[in-house]
Design a protein around this motif. Structure first.
Motif: not given
Length: 256
Positions: A122-124, A145-156, A166-177
């Motif tokens: 999911n992340l690596k 580049i388009v990365n797929f995250s998910s609302i699942s981490y926002v909805r607890n 992993a899906k939360a981390a993808i948002i951070g990775l997106t901004k870094s890249l």
């Protein structure tokens, strides 16, 4: 698939690579980009649906999609597949990091091996596919580049902590890249889908009661399907979003 309403002329003849493209959301994306006249390749591990997708689209696509078999948990296989895609398409301008594994798992029973496998899928691999693709996008003069995250981490959501991490981390990775690759004219954005009802989801997780409960929480009272992500993904891949990077577009029918 629903008829494509908007044509993005700049995507025609562009090299597009999609991970997890053999079924579900990924297959809808492969079909959507192929309908734009893009040279489309996808990485997957499931032979039967992947080969069937290629057979089905070969009759209607300007360029028959290219299926590349690889286990994304293997960085060696992953890098080889990216290189093969770029070679066969004579370049690469768009990368869609769609592949993921939304397996449900109980917090108390997660083992170290399970955690590592979930992060690998999911992340690596999102990082290493992007790392392998970036030189090709640079040589093309830029791209998306388009990365797929998910609302699942926002909805607890409690039933898949490794996945939601992993899906939360993808948002951070997106901004870094986006910060790293922006000077090379490469835009990096994320899509955050809501409940997308696929055959796999219905077979494994989703009951009619769960679907109805999500509809109650959505502003739009319509069941979201894989094709609902095609338009947003085409937009972020195309020059129509030329000034957009480091952003996350939520596609959930109005839950968040």
């Amino acid at each position: 698939m629903a008829e494509t309403i908007i044509s993005y002329g700049d995507l025609k003849e562009k090299g597009v690579l999609i991970t997890g493209g053999g079924s579900g959301i990924g297959a809808a994306l492969v079909e959507g980009f192929a309908a734009q006249g893009a040279k489309t390749a996808f990485i997957d591990f499931a032979d039967e649906p992947s080969r069937e997708l290629v057979r089905r689209l070969s009759a209607t696509s300007l360029h028959t999609p290219i299926y590349l078999k690889a286990d994304l948990r293997s960085i060696e296989e992953t890098k080889a597949a990216v290189e093969q895609a770029a070679c066969q398409m004579d370049g690469l301008s768009v990368l869609i990091n769609n592949a993921g594994w939304d397996d449900r798992h109980d917090f108390a029973t997660v083992t170290e091996d399970y955690w590592d496998m979930s992060q690998a899928i999911n992340l690596k691999q999102v990082f290493f596919v992007s790392q392998a693709a970036a030189p090709h996008l640079i040589r093309a003069g830029g791209g998306s580049i388009v990365n797929f995250s998910s609302i699942s981490y926002v909805r607890n959501m409690s039933e898949m902590p490794a996945y939601t991490t992993a899906k939360a981390a993808i948002i951070g990775l997106t901004k870094s890249l986006a910060g790293k690759l922006g000077p090379e004219n490469i835009r990096v954005n994320a899509l955050m889908p809501g409940m997308i009802v696929t055959e796999r989801q219905k077979r494994l997780w989703l009951t009619e009661e769960k679907i109805d409960a999500m509809l109650d929480s959505q502003c739009l009272k319509q069941v979201l399907v894989a094709q609902d992500l095609v338009g947003p993904c085409l937009f972020l891949a195309s020059s129509a979003s030329a000034a957009i990077t480091a952003q996350t577009l939520v596609v959930d029918g109005g839950v968040l």
